[in-house]
Design a protein around this motif. Structure first.
Motif, PDB file in Angstrom:
ATOM      1  N   ALA A 708       0.858  -1.191   0.000  1.00  0.00           N
ATOM      2  CA  ALA A 708       0.000   0.000   0.000  1.00  0.00           C
ATOM      3  C   ALA A 708       0.891   1.238   0.000  1.00  0.00           C
ATOM      4  O   ALA A 708       1.140   1.855   1.043  1.00  0.00           O
ATOM      5  CB  ALA A 708      -0.927  -0.007   1.211  1.00  0.00           C
ATOM      6  N   SER A 709       1.369   1.607  -1.175  1.00  0.00           N
ATOM      7  CA  SER A 709       2.391   2.657  -1.276  1.00  0.00           C
ATOM      8  C   SER A 709       1.822   4.071  -1.290  1.00  0.00           C
ATOM      9  O   SER A 709       2.595   5.045  -1.269  1.00  0.00           O
ATOM     10  CB  SER A 709       3.241   2.432  -2.528  1.00  0.00           C
ATOM     11  N   ASN A 710       0.513   4.225  -1.364  1.00  0.00           N
ATOM     12  CA  ASN A 710      -0.132   5.535  -1.239  1.00  0.00           C
ATOM     13  C   ASN A 710       0.426   6.563  -2.226  1.00  0.00           C
ATOM     14  O   ASN A 710       0.796   7.667  -1.851  1.00  0.00           O
ATOM     15  CB  ASN A 710       0.005   6.044   0.203  1.00  0.00           C
ATOM     16  N   LYS A 711       0.537   6.188  -3.479  1.00  0.00           N
ATOM     17  CA  LYS A 711       0.988   7.053  -4.573  1.00  0.00           C
ATOM     18  C   LYS A 711       2.465   7.459  -4.483  1.00  0.00           C
ATOM     19  O   LYS A 711       2.939   8.222  -5.319  1.00  0.00           O
ATOM     20  CB  LYS A 711       0.143   8.331  -4.649  1.00  0.00           C
ATOM     21  N   THR A 712       3.178   6.961  -3.498  1.00  0.00           N
ATOM     22  CA  THR A 712       4.538   7.449  -3.228  1.00  0.00           C
ATOM     23  C   THR A 712       5.586   6.417  -3.630  1.00  0.00           C
ATOM     24  O   THR A 712       5.425   5.224  -3.365  1.00  0.00           O
ATOM     25  CB  THR A 712       4.688   7.791  -1.738  1.00  0.00           C
ATOM     26  N   ILE A 752      14.901   2.340  -8.005  1.00  0.00           N
ATOM     27  CA  ILE A 752      13.590   2.869  -7.674  1.00  0.00           C
ATOM     28  C   ILE A 752      13.004   1.957  -6.604  1.00  0.00           C
ATOM     29  O   ILE A 752      13.212   0.745  -6.619  1.00  0.00           O
ATOM     30  CB  ILE A 752      12.687   2.926  -8.932  1.00  0.00           C
ATOM     31  N   TYR A 753      12.287   2.529  -5.645  1.00  0.00           N
ATOM     32  CA  TYR A 753      11.656   1.675  -4.633  1.00  0.00           C
ATOM     33  C   TYR A 753      10.385   2.325  -4.121  1.00  0.00           C
ATOM     34  O   TYR A 753      10.143   3.530  -4.301  1.00  0.00           O
ATOM     35  CB  TYR A 753      12.619   1.343  -3.491  1.00  0.00           C
ATOM     36  N   LEU A 754       9.557   1.496  -3.482  1.00  0.00           N
ATOM     37  CA  LEU A 754       8.364   1.972  -2.791  1.00  0.00           C
ATOM     38  C   LEU A 754       8.234   1.187  -1.493  1.00  0.00           C
ATOM     39  O   LEU A 754       8.920   0.180  -1.278  1.00  0.00           O
ATOM     40  CB  LEU A 754       7.117   1.850  -3.670  1.00  0.00           C
ATOM     41  N   LYS A 755       7.354   1.647  -0.631  1.00  0.00           N
ATOM     42  CA  LYS A 755       7.220   0.989   0.677  1.00  0.00           C
ATOM     43  C   LYS A 755       5.836   1.235   1.249  1.00  0.00           C
ATOM     44  O   LYS A 755       5.094   2.120   0.806  1.00  0.00           O
ATOM     45  CB  LYS A 755       8.285   1.513   1.645  1.00  0.00           C
ATOM     46  N   ASP A 756       5.497   0.411   2.225  1.00  0.00           N
ATOM     47  CA  ASP A 756       4.320   0.671   3.045  1.00  0.00           C
ATOM     48  C   ASP A 756       4.751   0.555   4.502  1.00  0.00           C
ATOM     49  O   ASP A 756       5.938   0.720   4.805  1.00  0.00           O
ATOM     50  CB  ASP A 756       3.144  -0.235   2.667  1.00  0.00           C
ATOM     51  N   SER A 758       5.097  -1.979   6.389  1.00  0.00           N
ATOM     52  CA  SER A 758       5.820  -3.181   6.815  1.00  0.00           C
ATOM     53  C   SER A 758       6.933  -3.627   5.866  1.00  0.00           C
ATOM     54  O   SER A 758       7.858  -4.320   6.281  1.00  0.00           O
ATOM     55  CB  SER A 758       4.838  -4.347   7.001  1.00  0.00           C
ATOM     56  N   LYS A 759       6.867  -3.243   4.577  1.00  0.00           N
ATOM     57  CA  LYS A 759       7.832  -3.749   3.603  1.00  0.00           C
ATOM     58  C   LYS A 759       8.302  -2.639   2.672  1.00  0.00           C
ATOM     59  O   LYS A 759       7.623  -1.609   2.529  1.00  0.00           O
ATOM     60  CB  LYS A 759       7.205  -4.863   2.747  1.00  0.00           C
ATOM     61  N   GLU A 760       9.429  -2.871   2.049  1.00  0.00           N
ATOM     62  CA  GLU A 760       9.861  -2.000   0.966  1.00  0.00           C
ATOM     63  C   GLU A 760      10.374  -2.851  -0.195  1.00  0.00           C
ATOM     64  O   GLU A 760      11.075  -3.844  -0.004  1.00  0.00           O
ATOM     65  CB  GLU A 760      10.905  -0.980   1.413  1.00  0.00           C
ATOM     66  N   PHE A 761       9.990  -2.447  -1.386  1.00  0.00           N
ATOM     67  CA  PHE A 761      10.266  -3.189  -2.614  1.00  0.00           C
ATOM     68  C   PHE A 761      11.184  -2.342  -3.493  1.00  0.00           C
ATOM     69  O   PHE A 761      10.834  -1.218  -3.855  1.00  0.00           O
ATOM     70  CB  PHE A 761       8.940  -3.503  -3.308  1.00  0.00           C
ATOM     71  N   ILE A 831      12.743  -7.544  -1.825  1.00  0.00           N
ATOM     72  CA  ILE A 831      11.765  -7.015  -0.874  1.00  0.00           C
ATOM     73  C   ILE A 831      12.325  -7.221   0.533  1.00  0.00           C
ATOM     74  O   ILE A 831      12.785  -8.314   0.875  1.00  0.00           O
ATOM     75  CB  ILE A 831      10.393  -7.706  -1.009  1.00  0.00           C
ATOM     76  N   ASP A 832      12.327  -6.142   1.322  1.00  0.00           N
ATOM     77  CA  ASP A 832      12.871  -6.165   2.676  1.00  0.00           C
ATOM     78  C   ASP A 832      11.834  -5.694   3.675  1.00  0.00           C
ATOM     79  O   ASP A 832      10.872  -5.001   3.311  1.00  0.00           O
ATOM     80  CB  ASP A 832      14.090  -5.235   2.764  1.00  0.00           C
ATOM     81  N   PRO A 833      12.052  -6.017   4.945  1.00  0.00           N
ATOM     82  CA  PRO A 833      11.259  -5.338   5.973  1.00  0.00           C
ATOM     83  C   PRO A 833      11.493  -3.833   5.868  1.00  0.00           C
ATOM     84  O   PRO A 833      12.594  -3.392   5.523  1.00  0.00           O
ATOM     85  CB  PRO A 833      11.821  -5.910   7.287  1.00  0.00           C
ATOM     86  N   VAL A 834      10.470  -3.040   6.115  1.00  0.00           N
ATOM     87  CA  VAL A 834      10.590  -1.599   5.940  1.00  0.00           C
ATOM     88  C   VAL A 834      11.765  -1.061   6.771  1.00  0.00           C
ATOM     89  O   VAL A 834      11.983  -1.458   7.909  1.00  0.00           O
ATOM     90  CB  VAL A 834       9.267  -0.890   6.303  1.00  0.00           C
ATOM     91  N   GLY A 835      12.548  -0.214   6.157  1.00  0.00           N
ATOM     92  CA  GLY A 835      13.709   0.374   6.818  1.00  0.00           C
ATOM     93  C   GLY A 835      14.996  -0.389   6.639  1.00  0.00           C
ATOM     94  O   GLY A 835      16.061   0.081   7.052  1.00  0.00           O
ATOM     95  N   GLU A 836      14.920  -1.579   5.989  1.00  0.00           N
ATOM     96  CA  GLU A 836      16.123  -2.407   5.858  1.00  0.00           C
ATOM     97  C   GLU A 836      16.608  -2.550   4.411  1.00  0.00           C
ATOM     98  O   GLU A 836      17.572  -3.277   4.157  1.00  0.00           O
ATOM     99  CB  GLU A 836      15.863  -3.806   6.449  1.00  0.00           C
TER     100      GLU A 836
END
Length: 993
Positions: A708-712, A752-756, A758-761, A831-836
């Motif tokens: 759920a990257s919320n347009k960001t 390029i990456y996005l995140k929500d 819990s995760k970042e891709f 794909i990582d845990p968010v912040g990693e």
């Protein structure tokens, strides 16, 4: 983009100057460069805009040939410059491009007398060098290391010949402007201001209304006000006011100042100029000027200026016209430049370890070719085809010369002669970068053509593989080379067997191998390799390790092969992965569906696919705009490219790598690899020739997730800082959306990456591309473009690249260059845990930029008895910190070396690595004794302290929040420890005893 030769602009100013200072009865005007208080001071700035190639090649522009395309002759500009300036001491002129084909070439042709006159003109301030780089580099598709190198090359020439350091940045034609340009190639090279022209038409309109075209630009979140710069966007691109444009064949009336001519028009033209100025302000004073004089006047006004952060991308010059296509245009050339950039970094290191030779081969030719390639109509892919060919040829010539440097340097190091000097090494190495860049011996390694390794080992000979690591930390990576049969074994330098795997080379690849070997070498392969030999190499920092490939039976593991639905496995899915990372594919849909990492516990649904956009044409409407080399304008929604169902998934498994092969359709082939010890996926794609029977196409690959990257999403700036992007939104103005896809594309050099929550891709790339997140959770990259219409921005040629063999021409395939070199299209995802995710993006990003370099030779089996098999250019017990990279190690001659250290992390990017770092120079130069160390500016043309001491300080409106920035301190001459703040790059000239 546009080649305004400077002569035309010069004539505007010079003839105007003659008129205004004449004794005519109409008007007399003072042309001295003085500011008159209480009046609107109009600064007339004659300048060059000499494209280092665009419609014509560099040489054609210089001598003025091929004028059927464009009437332009840089040599005439320079020849006319000296007498014009001598005729009136009040006249000013700025020269921008120092490319060897332009000013440096002209300079070398001049007599001592002319050179002395020019030096006096520079000394007096009549002639000023602005920007000062080898070219006016692009700001979207150029890597920051290349931008630094090309700027340094020009600045060094100006320092050596004229003793000057340019003060002003002048980027008036690049198609959008990056934050890295502002803080790194602006403030950090010592510029007091930066001027540019191309910003979005909506942004420009708002800024003109608010009078905020001029700002203080803080391009770095991490360095804040310590690297800010006064910046100004022009009100109407870079053209002069209407009716005063003197380009060749323009409609503006030229000034006729001979009273004996019937067309004498001095009074008319002067009155028109005065009227134009008075229409803006009745208190007009015009003066010959330069950007330096203008900047000093602005600073003296002691005003406060609004703050600008982030960048000026994407750029649109009108409705429906987003210049986001060039982010991808000519992807093969972009890949070639990027690989040669990494190769140049390694070659300079090896040149230093050996010792730079006054008479032998050097890396200089490659340095100049790469510098020229950074031009805003070169790397961008916005030049005519014959000009792109010229760039590629120059790069190839430069590489060939640098290849000799690398071969001789490795020969010297393996012979143990680096300390005593080495003039005639006995070893003749054949080379390649393991990521496909290779010498004339292995020019097509990526399609399995490499004669060095395609030999019969049963005769007792060993293949010696020397693996060099340009990075400052120890590295383990996978080597892949083609071999003829399965009777091979890999040994390390101690004779210990190394685990290896044989991956069959499919017949589809062999056909491509034969075709392109003929295309680029003019020969047909004699030997047919049957396998890729893969093994893991461990290599010390800034050093090499040695491996041997020899004859043995039943030693290398032959990959297990599974064809989906045909190998006895009736499951609906196939899962691959050796250790923590597993990918699952749907057999029926023939695509990736699931990602799971058992270590991080990250699990995510994935949908990876290809699609194409149909480019708009000229439809005859008022807002008509075609897709072309510059502009991306899709005609509606993309069309999915679904697997044709004729070629089921083919999987190879072994102890080193798992591979999934997919024939998407007749012109897209994809291989996904998961390597032992790695936690990311590698996707290798071959795209093309793109069929054009039903029109041009723009090919994108995408991966959809449920995040759920919320347009960001986030994209890098020239491979350095990451900038937050929000779909259909601009921070500086209310965006009127007219192109929902093209208007959300951004340049990508690193990733390029996005995140929500819990995760970042993340996706990382191997060259400059365009990309976006068009819907939440999705990332896409445009990988290839083939178009049939011109986009009406001056190049006047459709973007339709072809490859020809004996007059049989087909469309360009992405992994094929327009020379005899090849590059491989790849991207990498994780794909990582968010912040990693930052640690992988930064560390692995360095490995993509600087692949391991391979060199081959043969031995009778006793190589280690008489050769050095392991080498590190730094202390054998030392590694650079994980958040620091050596981006320059260059022999300057006379016992001096140029060293650049870069902190890789931004503020708050990683909880462990977003901290100040230290580097121990005594261990970096463990084999030498440092006599003196001097910190210099980024382009190494002045002392750092000197630069900081004369930097202009600008007031800003309000008190925008920023982090407290503490730069690295002075280097203690005893401890020789360098401190690096977040995102800081420090440059040193070091002398040795």
């Amino acid at each position: 983009m546009e080649n305004i030769t400077g002569l035309c602009v010069l004539w505007v100013i010079l003839l105007l100057g003659c008129v205004l200072s004449s004794e005519s009865k109409y008007i007399r005007y003072n042309t001295t460069s003085t500011i008159v208080p209480g009046k609107l001071n109009v600064h007339l700035v004659p300048h060059t805009h000499d494209d280092v190639g665009w419609l014509k090649t560099i040489d054609q522009y210089y001598v003025g040939s091929n004028n059927s395309i464009q009437g332009a002759c840089v040599q005439n500009v320079l020849d006319s410059l000296v007498p014009a300036l001598l005729a009136d001491k009040n006249r000013k002129f700025i020269y921008v491009e120092q490319a060897s084909a332009f000013f440096q070439r002209w300079w070398s042709e001049q007599s001592d007398a002319i050179q002395n006159i020019v030096k006096e003109l520079v000394k007096s301030g009549q002639l000023e060098f602005i920007n000062g780089g080898f070219c006016m580099h692009d700001e979207a598709t150029a890597h920051y290391i290349d931008m630094i190198d090309q700027t340094t090359l020009g600045h060094q020439f100006l320092k050596e010949e004229f003793g000057v350091t340019p003060r002003i940045g002048w980027q008036i034609d690049p198609f959008g402007h990056s934050s890295v340009q502002a803080y790194l190639l602006g403030a950090e090279v010592g510029f007091d201001s930066l001027f540019f022209a191309r910003i979005d038409y909506q942004d420009r309109a708002k800024r003109k209304g608010e009078k905020t075209l001029e700002v203080v630009w803080r391009g770095s979140k991490s360095l804040g006000s310590s690297s800010q710069i006064f910046s100004g966007a022009f009100p109407e691109n870079y053209e002069p006011p209407s009716n005063f444009y003197y380009e060749v064949n323009d409609n503006s009336p030229i000034v006729q100042d001979d009273v004996n001519l019937f067309d004498y028009n001095v009074p008319q033209r002067v009155n028109e100029f005065v009227a134009a100025a008075i229409s803006q302000d009745g208190r007009v004073h015009a003066l010959y000027s330069t950007p330096s004089i203008y900047t000093d006047a602005k600073h003296a006004a002691n005003e406060a200026w609004p703050i600008k952060t982030d960048d000026y991308f994407p750029y649109a010059d009108r409705v429906n016209a987003y210049w986001t296509g060039y982010f991808t245009s000519r992807p093969a050339l972009k890949g070639y430049v990027r690989l040669l950039s990494g190769y140049y970094l390694a070659a300079r290191q090896l040149e230093y370890f050996k010792g730079k030779s006054a008479l032998g081969p050097k890396t200089d030719s490659l340095a100049e070719a790469l510098a020229i390639a950074q031009h805003h109509d070169a790397l961008t892919g916005t030049e005519k085809q014959h000009v792109a060919d010229d760039y590629a040829k120059r790069l190839s010539i430069g590489y060939t010369e640098a290849e000799k440097v690398v071969a001789e340097s490795l020969a010297c190091l393996t012979e143990g002669a680096s300390k005593t000097g080495c003039k005639n090494p006995q070893i003749k190495f054949q080379q390649a970068s393991c990521d496909v860049l290779c010498s004339t011996t292995c020019p097509l390694l990526n399609i399995s053509y490499c004669p060095a390794s395609e030999v019969d080992f049963s005769n007792g000979k060993n293949l010696v593989v020397v693996v060099y690591n340009p990075l400052g930390w120890k590295r383990e990576d996978i080597i892949r080379i083609p071999v003829v049969n399965e009777n091979v074994v890999v040994l390390d330098s101690s004779g210990k067997k190394v685990q290896s795997q044989l991956v069959p080379i499919l017949d589809d690849f062999l056909g491509s191998r034969n075709y392109h070997t003929m295309a680029y070498l003019g020969v047909s392969p004699i030997v047919k390799p049957n396998y890729w030999l893969a093994f893991s190499a461990n290599v010390p920092p800034l050093g090499f390790s040695t491996y041997y490939v020899s004859y043995a039976k039943n030693e290398a593991t032959i990959s297990d092969r599974e064809v989906a639905g045909k190998s006895g496995n009736k499951s609906d899915t196939i899962t691959v992965g050796l250790e923590n990372l597993k990918l699952t594919y749907s057999v029926k849909e023939e695509k990736l569906t699931r990602y799971f990492n058992s270590r991080s516990k990250v699990e995510e649904s994935l949908d990876q696919a290809y699609k194409f956009y149909i480019g708009n044409g000229h439809d005859g409407t008022l807002t008509a705009q075609a897709s072309g080399a510059y502009i991306f304008r899709p005609n509606g929604s993309p069309s999915p490219i679904t697997p044709n169902g004729k070629s089921p998934l083919t999987v190879f498994r072994g102890p080193i790598v798992h591979e999934v092969h997919q024939q998407i359709n007749s012109w897209i082939y994809q291989t996904t690899r998961l390597y032992k010890g790695k936690e990311h996926g590698e996707v290798e794609f071959i795209v093309g020739p793109i069929p054009i029977d039903d029109g041009g196409k723009e090919i994108a690959t995408e991966i959809k997730t449920n995040l759920a990257s919320n347009k960001t999403f986030y994209t890098d700036s020239n491979g350095r800082d990451f900038i937050e992007r929000v779909r259909d939104y601009r921070k500086d103005w209310h965006l009127e959306v007219n192109e929902p896809v093209a208007g959300n594309y951004y340049p990508i050099n690193l990733g390029i990456y996005l995140k929500d929550k819990s995760k970042e891709f993340s996706i990382l790339v191997d060259r400059a591309v365009g990309g976006s997140s068009i819907i939440d959770g999705q990332l896409e990259l445009m990988v290839h473009r083939r178009l049939l219409e011109d986009d009406s921005r001056g190049v006047d040629e459709a973007l339709d690249e072809t490859v020809c063999i004996r007059n049989n021409c087909t469309g360009l395939t992405v992994n094929i260059l327009t020379t005899y070199k090849q590059v491989l299209g790849k991207y990498y995802f994780r794909i990582d845990p968010v912040g990693e995710g930052a640690r992988w993006r930064r560390s692995f990003g360095q490995e993509i930029y600087s692949p391991l370099l391979l060199a081959f030779t043969q031995s009778d089996g006793h190589w280690g008895d008489s050769h050095v098999t392991t080498f590190s250019g730094i202390d054998s017990s030392y590694n650079l910190p994980d958040n620091v990279a050596i981006i320059t190690l260059q022999d300057l001659g006379d016992g001096k070396v140029l060293l650049r250290l870069a902190h890789l992390y931004e503020i708050d990017e990683d909880k462990n690595l977003s901290v100040k770092a230290t580097v121990e120079l005594k261990k970096v130069f463990a084999h030498k004794q440092i006599k003196k160390i001097t910190e210099v500016s980024l382009s190494a043309n002045q002392g750092r302290a000197e630069m900081e001491g004369k930097r202009l300080v600008w007031q800003v409106k309000g008190s925008p929040p920023e982090p407290k920035v503490v730069r690295g301190g002075a280097v203690n001459p005893e401890s020789l420890i360098v401190e690096l703040a977040l995102m800081e790059i420090r440059t040193f000239v070091i002398s040795f005893n």
